[in-house]
Scaffold this motif. Structure first.
Motif, PDB file in Angstrom:
ATOM      1  N   SER A   1     -18.609 -12.178   2.967  1.00 19.91           N
ATOM      2  CA  SER A   1     -17.544 -13.098   3.419  1.00 19.91           C
ATOM      3  C   SER A   1     -16.817 -12.429   4.578  1.00 19.91           C
ATOM      4  O   SER A   1     -17.317 -12.409   5.689  1.00 19.91           O
ATOM      5  CB  SER A   1     -16.614 -13.490   2.264  1.00 19.91           C
ATOM      6  N   CYS A   2     -15.636 -11.868   4.345  1.00 15.68           N
ATOM      7  CA  CYS A   2     -14.952 -11.091   5.381  1.00 15.68           C
ATOM      8  C   CYS A   2     -14.272  -9.895   4.735  1.00 15.68           C
ATOM      9  O   CYS A   2     -13.522 -10.049   3.759  1.00 15.68           O
ATOM     10  CB  CYS A   2     -13.922 -11.942   6.127  1.00 15.68           C
ATOM     11  N   SER A   3     -14.533  -8.721   5.268  1.00 18.00           N
ATOM     12  CA  SER A   3     -14.002  -7.473   4.693  1.00 18.00           C
ATOM     13  C   SER A   3     -12.649  -7.072   5.245  1.00 18.00           C
ATOM     14  O   SER A   3     -12.058  -6.106   4.764  1.00 18.00           O
ATOM     15  CB  SER A   3     -14.993  -6.323   4.924  1.00 18.00           C
ATOM     16  N   PHE A   4     -12.143  -7.812   6.240  1.00 15.69           N
ATOM     17  CA  PHE A   4     -10.936  -7.385   6.956  1.00 15.69           C
ATOM     18  C   PHE A   4      -9.917  -8.521   6.877  1.00 15.69           C
ATOM     19  O   PHE A   4      -9.991  -9.498   7.618  1.00 15.69           O
ATOM     20  CB  PHE A   4     -11.287  -7.034   8.401  1.00 15.69           C
ATOM     21  N   ILE A   5      -8.953  -8.374   5.953  1.00 13.57           N
ATOM     22  CA  ILE A   5      -8.063  -9.484   5.614  1.00 13.57           C
ATOM     23  C   ILE A   5      -6.602  -9.080   5.778  1.00 13.57           C
ATOM     24  O   ILE A   5      -6.158  -8.045   5.264  1.00 13.57           O
ATOM     25  CB  ILE A   5      -8.321  -9.951   4.168  1.00 13.57           C
ATOM     26  N   ALA A   6      -5.863  -9.927   6.481  1.00 12.52           N
ATOM     27  CA  ALA A   6      -4.406  -9.776   6.591  1.00 12.52           C
ATOM     28  C   ALA A   6      -3.764 -10.639   5.514  1.00 12.52           C
ATOM     29  O   ALA A   6      -3.801 -11.866   5.585  1.00 12.52           O
ATOM     30  CB  ALA A   6      -3.939 -10.203   7.979  1.00 12.52           C
ATOM     31  N   THR A   7      -3.198 -10.007   4.494  1.00 12.81           N
ATOM     32  CA  THR A   7      -2.629 -10.742   3.369  1.00 12.81           C
ATOM     33  C   THR A   7      -1.214 -11.198   3.686  1.00 12.81           C
ATOM     34  O   THR A   7      -0.645 -10.867   4.727  1.00 12.81           O
ATOM     35  CB  THR A   7      -2.592  -9.885   2.093  1.00 12.81           C
ATOM     36  N   GLN A   8      -0.621 -11.951   2.769  1.00 12.28           N
ATOM     37  CA  GLN A   8       0.778 -12.372   2.890  1.00 12.28           C
ATOM     38  C   GLN A   8       1.707 -11.474   2.081  1.00 12.28           C
ATOM     39  O   GLN A   8       2.887 -11.788   1.913  1.00 12.28           O
ATOM     40  CB  GLN A   8       0.920 -13.827   2.439  1.00 12.28           C
ATOM     41  N   ASP A   9       1.171 -10.358   1.601  1.00 11.12           N
ATOM     42  CA  ASP A   9       1.986  -9.414   0.854  1.00 11.12           C
ATOM     43  C   ASP A   9       2.622  -8.395   1.783  1.00 11.12           C
ATOM     44  O   ASP A   9       2.086  -8.067   2.851  1.00 11.12           O
ATOM     45  CB  ASP A   9       1.141  -8.677  -0.188  1.00 11.12           C
ATOM     46  N   LEU A  10       3.764  -7.882   1.367  1.00 11.96           N
ATOM     47  CA  LEU A  10       4.474  -6.823   2.076  1.00 11.96           C
ATOM     48  C   LEU A  10       4.354  -5.529   1.281  1.00 11.96           C
ATOM     49  O   LEU A  10       4.408  -5.540   0.046  1.00 11.96           O
ATOM     50  CB  LEU A  10       5.951  -7.174   2.241  1.00 11.96           C
ATOM     51  N   GLY A  11       4.212  -4.420   1.973  1.00 10.14           N
ATOM     52  CA  GLY A  11       4.106  -3.153   1.264  1.00 10.14           C
ATOM     53  C   GLY A  11       4.214  -1.986   2.215  1.00 10.14           C
ATOM     54  O   GLY A  11       4.564  -2.129   3.390  1.00 10.14           O
ATOM     55  N   LYS A  12       3.907  -0.809   1.684  1.00 13.27           N
ATOM     56  CA  LYS A  12       3.847   0.391   2.517  1.00 13.27           C
ATOM     57  C   LYS A  12       2.832   1.361   1.937  1.00 13.27           C
ATOM     58  O   LYS A  12       2.581   1.366   0.722  1.00 13.27           O
ATOM     59  CB  LYS A  12       5.221   1.057   2.648  1.00 13.27           C
ATOM     60  N   VAL A  13       2.232   2.143   2.815  1.00 10.34           N
ATOM     61  CA  VAL A  13       1.225   3.129   2.422  1.00 10.34           C
ATOM     62  C   VAL A  13       1.842   4.513   2.447  1.00 10.34           C
ATOM     63  O   VAL A  13       2.579   4.862   3.378  1.00 10.34           O
ATOM     64  CB  VAL A  13       0.003   3.069   3.370  1.00 10.34           C
ATOM     65  N   HIS A  14       1.548   5.310   1.418  1.00  9.54           N
ATOM     66  CA  HIS A  14       2.053   6.674   1.344  1.00  9.54           C
ATOM     67  C   HIS A  14       1.087   7.624   2.065  1.00  9.54           C
ATOM     68  O   HIS A  14      -0.044   7.263   2.381  1.00  9.54           O
ATOM     69  CB  HIS A  14       2.220   7.096  -0.115  1.00  9.54           C
ATOM     70  N   ASP A  15       1.523   8.838   2.261  1.00  7.83           N
ATOM     71  CA  ASP A  15       0.716   9.829   2.979  1.00  7.83           C
ATOM     72  C   ASP A  15      -0.619  10.095   2.290  1.00  7.83           C
ATOM     73  O   ASP A  15      -1.613  10.413   2.946  1.00  7.83           O
ATOM     74  CB  ASP A  15       1.488  11.147   3.124  1.00  7.83           C
ATOM     75  N   ASN A  16      -0.651   9.968   0.958  1.00  8.04           N
ATOM     76  CA  ASN A  16      -1.885  10.260   0.219  1.00  8.04           C
ATOM     77  C   ASN A  16      -2.820   9.050   0.127  1.00  8.04           C
ATOM     78  O   ASN A  16      -3.856   9.106  -0.541  1.00  8.04           O
ATOM     79  CB  ASN A  16      -1.562  10.768  -1.184  1.00  8.04           C
ATOM     80  N   GLY A  17      -2.453   7.940   0.788  1.00 11.82           N
ATOM     81  CA  GLY A  17      -3.304   6.752   0.766  1.00 11.82           C
ATOM     82  C   GLY A  17      -2.932   5.748  -0.300  1.00 11.82           C
ATOM     83  O   GLY A  17      -3.412   4.612  -0.264  1.00 11.82           O
ATOM     84  N   GLY A  18      -2.102   6.124  -1.263  1.00 11.95           N
ATOM     85  CA  GLY A  18      -1.612   5.157  -2.241  1.00 11.95           C
ATOM     86  C   GLY A  18      -0.686   4.154  -1.567  1.00 11.95           C
ATOM     87  O   GLY A  18      -0.109   4.437  -0.510  1.00 11.95           O
ATOM     88  N   PHE A  19      -0.528   2.988  -2.165  1.00 16.89           N
ATOM     89  CA  PHE A  19       0.321   1.976  -1.534  1.00 16.89           C
ATOM     90  C   PHE A  19       1.182   1.261  -2.564  1.00 16.89           C
ATOM     91  O   PHE A  19       0.855   1.205  -3.747  1.00 16.89           O
ATOM     92  CB  PHE A  19      -0.520   0.960  -0.737  1.00 16.89           C
ATOM     93  N   GLU A  20       2.300   0.743  -2.091  1.00 18.41           N
ATOM     94  CA  GLU A  20       3.206  -0.069  -2.898  1.00 18.41           C
ATOM     95  C   GLU A  20       3.182  -1.506  -2.401  1.00 18.41           C
ATOM     96  O   GLU A  20       2.991  -1.754  -1.213  1.00 18.41           O
ATOM     97  CB  GLU A  20       4.633   0.462  -2.801  1.00 18.41           C
ATOM     98  N   VAL A  21       3.386  -2.433  -3.311  1.00 15.05           N
ATOM     99  CA  VAL A  21       3.577  -3.842  -2.958  1.00 15.05           C
ATOM    100  C   VAL A  21       5.054  -4.138  -3.192  1.00 15.05           C
ATOM    101  O   VAL A  21       5.554  -3.980  -4.298  1.00 15.05           O
ATOM    102  CB  VAL A  21       2.700  -4.762  -3.823  1.00 15.05           C
ATOM    103  N   ILE A  22       5.752  -4.571  -2.135  1.00 15.26           N
ATOM    104  CA  ILE A  22       7.206  -4.712  -2.250  1.00 15.26           C
ATOM    105  C   ILE A  22       7.676  -6.149  -2.079  1.00 15.26           C
ATOM    106  O   ILE A  22       8.868  -6.408  -2.048  1.00 15.26           O
ATOM    107  CB  ILE A  22       7.930  -3.791  -1.245  1.00 15.26           C
ATOM    108  N   GLY A  23       6.752  -7.083  -1.994  1.00 11.60           N
ATOM    109  CA  GLY A  23       7.163  -8.482  -1.905  1.00 11.60           C
ATOM    110  C   GLY A  23       6.145  -9.310  -1.153  1.00 11.60           C
ATOM    111  O   GLY A  23       4.994  -8.921  -1.008  1.00 11.60           O
ATOM    112  N   ARG A  24       6.607 -10.478  -0.675  1.00  8.94           N
ATOM    113  CA  ARG A  24       5.752 -11.375   0.086  1.00  8.94           C
ATOM    114  C   ARG A  24       6.513 -11.891   1.302  1.00  8.94           C
ATOM    115  O   ARG A  24       7.742 -11.893   1.320  1.00  8.94           O
ATOM    116  CB  ARG A  24       5.290 -12.555  -0.787  1.00  8.94           C
ATOM    117  N   PHE A  25       5.756 -12.337   2.293  1.00  5.57           N
ATOM    118  CA  PHE A  25       6.396 -12.956   3.442  1.00  5.57           C
ATOM    119  C   PHE A  25       7.139 -14.212   3.013  1.00  5.57           C
ATOM    120  O   PHE A  25       6.732 -14.899   2.070  1.00  5.57           O
ATOM    121  CB  PHE A  25       5.350 -13.326   4.503  1.00  5.57           C
ATOM    122  N   ASP A  26       8.220 -14.552   3.689  1.00  8.25           N
ATOM    123  CA  ASP A  26       8.954 -15.788   3.409  1.00  8.25           C
ATOM    124  C   ASP A  26       8.035 -16.989   3.588  1.00  8.25           C
ATOM    125  O   ASP A  26       7.137 -16.992   4.423  1.00  8.25           O
ATOM    126  CB  ASP A  26      10.145 -15.924   4.362  1.00  8.25           C
TER     127      ASP A  26
END
Length: 326
Positions: free
Chosen positions: A289-314
Motif C-alpha cells: 500500500s504505502c509505507s510513508f504516512i503522515a498521521t493526524q496524531d501529535l507527538g514527539k520522538v525521544h533521543d533513543n527513538g521512543g515516541f510519545e503520542v500527545i494528542g490529535r490535530f484539531d
C-alpha cells in the motif's frame, strides 16, 4: 525485488534506511495515488537520498482513494471505526501473510513467544463491526497461544474475571487486551488484583464514556487491577505494524517501523528530537500500500527513538486505536 524476509530481518538503522529507500522507489513506480502526490511535490526517487527527504502521504487519502502498490486483488479490506455519517478509512491488503508476519514478529520482539501466554480480548466495540484489523490480530494471537482459556469476551465481565482468577491461580502469564471504556467497566464491576497478567489498553472510548488523558485512565486502571504499569498498543487501520508501551507512556517500534515528527506549520519540514509536532510513520510492512504516512496524531520522538503520542490535530476524528486526546 524486495521480499518479506528483507523487511523483517532488519537489524540496524543503516539497513532500515537502505530498505526504506528501495520501498520508496518501488511504491513511487507502482502506486498511482502516491506517485501523483509525489509529482505534485516535485519529488522523484533520483532526488531522495535519505528517509528524511521521502514524502509522507496524508492519512486522509485512505478515506478517498484505493492506496495500492500491487496489482493483486485484496485478500482483506480493513476499515476504521467511525461515527455515523463519517467516511471511514479503507486499507486494501493484498497479502495477509505480511500482516501476520508483522504483528507476530512485532509481538514476539517485545513480549517473547506467543505460546507462553494466555491471550484475553476485551474489545466489544471492535467485535460488533466488520473489518477491524485489531480483531484480526488479536484473534490470530489467541489461536497461536494454544491456551484453552484464551478468547474474546464481549460483555460477560464476570466470566472474564473468573478466567483471569483461574489463570492467576496457575501462575499463567496472561495478556488482557482491552479497549479503554471496557477496561474501565471491568474495574468498576469486578474486584481483582493481578500478579501474572499484563493489561494492555488500545485506546478509545468509542463514544461510550467521556475522553480522558492517558495518565488519568492509567491511574484508574492501575488502582483497579492492583498493578504498577498499564501497557499500551499503538496501531491503526492504515498500518500493518504496531508500537508498544510497557507503562511509561513512551512507545517503541519494531525494527521495520520508524516515527518521525513534522512541523505543524510546515508539513514538509521535520522536527528534531524532543520537539512536538505531527507524527509521520514509516511502516515497511505496508509494502503493498504505502509505507510513508503522515498521521493526524501529535507527538514527539525521544533521543533513543521512543515516541510519545500527545494528542490529535484539531478537527480530526477521534477514532480506532488512536490514544486519547490531551
Amino acid at each position: 525485488m524486495l521480499s518479506e524476509k528483507d523487511i523483517f530481518n532488519i537489524k540496524t538503522n543503516d539497513e532500515f534506511e537502505s530498505i526504506a529507500l528501495r520501498v520508496f522507489k518501488f511504491q513511487f513506480e507502482n502506486n498511482a495515488v502516491y506517485r501523483s502526490f509525489c509529482d505534485l511535490l516535485f519529488k522523484h526517487p533520483s532526488d531522495i537520498n535519505s528517509i528524511e527527504e521521502i514524502p509522507f502521504l496524508p492519512i486522509q487519502f485512505f478515506k478517498s482513494h484505493e492506496v495500492l502498490s500491487s496489482t493483486q486483488p485484496p485478500q482483506k479490506i480493513f476499515t476504521s471505526s467511525g461515527t455515523t455519517g463519517n467516511v471511514t478509512s479503507k486499507h486494501f491488503v493484498t497479502d495477509l501473510h505480511i500482516y501476520e508476519s508483522s504483528f507476530k514478529n512485532g509481538f514476539e520482539y517485545f513480549y517473547g513467544n506467543i505460546d507462553d501466554y494466555a491471550i484475553l480480548g476485551l474489545l466489544p466495540s471492535y467485535l460488533e463491526r466488520d473489518g477491524s484489523s485489531l480483531i484480526y490480530m488479536v484473534d490470530y494471537l489467541i489461536q497461536k497461544s494454544n491456551h484453552p482459556k484464551s478468547g474474546f469476551y464481549l460483555n460477560n465481565l464476570g466470566e472474564l474475571a473468573e478466567a483471569i482468577q483461574s489463570l492467576e491461580a496457575l501462575n499463567q502469564k496472561t495478556i488482557l487486551v482491552g479497549v479503554s471504556f471496557a477496561l474501565l467497566d471491568f474495574v468498576e464491576s469486578q474486584s481483582i488484583k493481578l500478579k501474572n497478567t499484563i493489561v494492555m489498553e488500545t485506546g478509545g472510548m468509542k463514544g461510550r464514556r467521556k475522553e480522558m488523558i492517558r495518565t488519568e485512565l492509567h491511574t484508574i486502571l492501575k488502582e483497579g487491577f492492583g498493578i504498577e504499569h498499564i501497557h499500551s498498543e499503538y496501531g491503526m487501520t492504515e498500518l500493518l505494524s504496531q508500537a508498544y508501551s510497557k507503562g511509561n507512556g513512551v512507545f517503541e517500534s519494531p525494527p521495520w517501523m520508524k516515527v518521525l515528527i513534522r512541523d505543524t506549520e510546515d508539513a514538509l519540514t521535520l522536527q528534531k528530537t524532543n520537539k512536538s509536532g505531527g507524527i509521520n510513520i514509516i511502516d515497511l510492512a505496508n509494502l503493498n500500500s504505502c509505507s510513508f504516512i503522515a498521521t493526524q496524531d501529535l507527538g514527539k520522538v525521544h533521543d533513543n527513538g521512543g515516541f510519545e503520542v500527545i494528542g490529535r490535530f484539531d478537527n480530526s476524528d477521534i477514532r480506532g486505536c488512536n490514544l486519547m486526546v490531551l
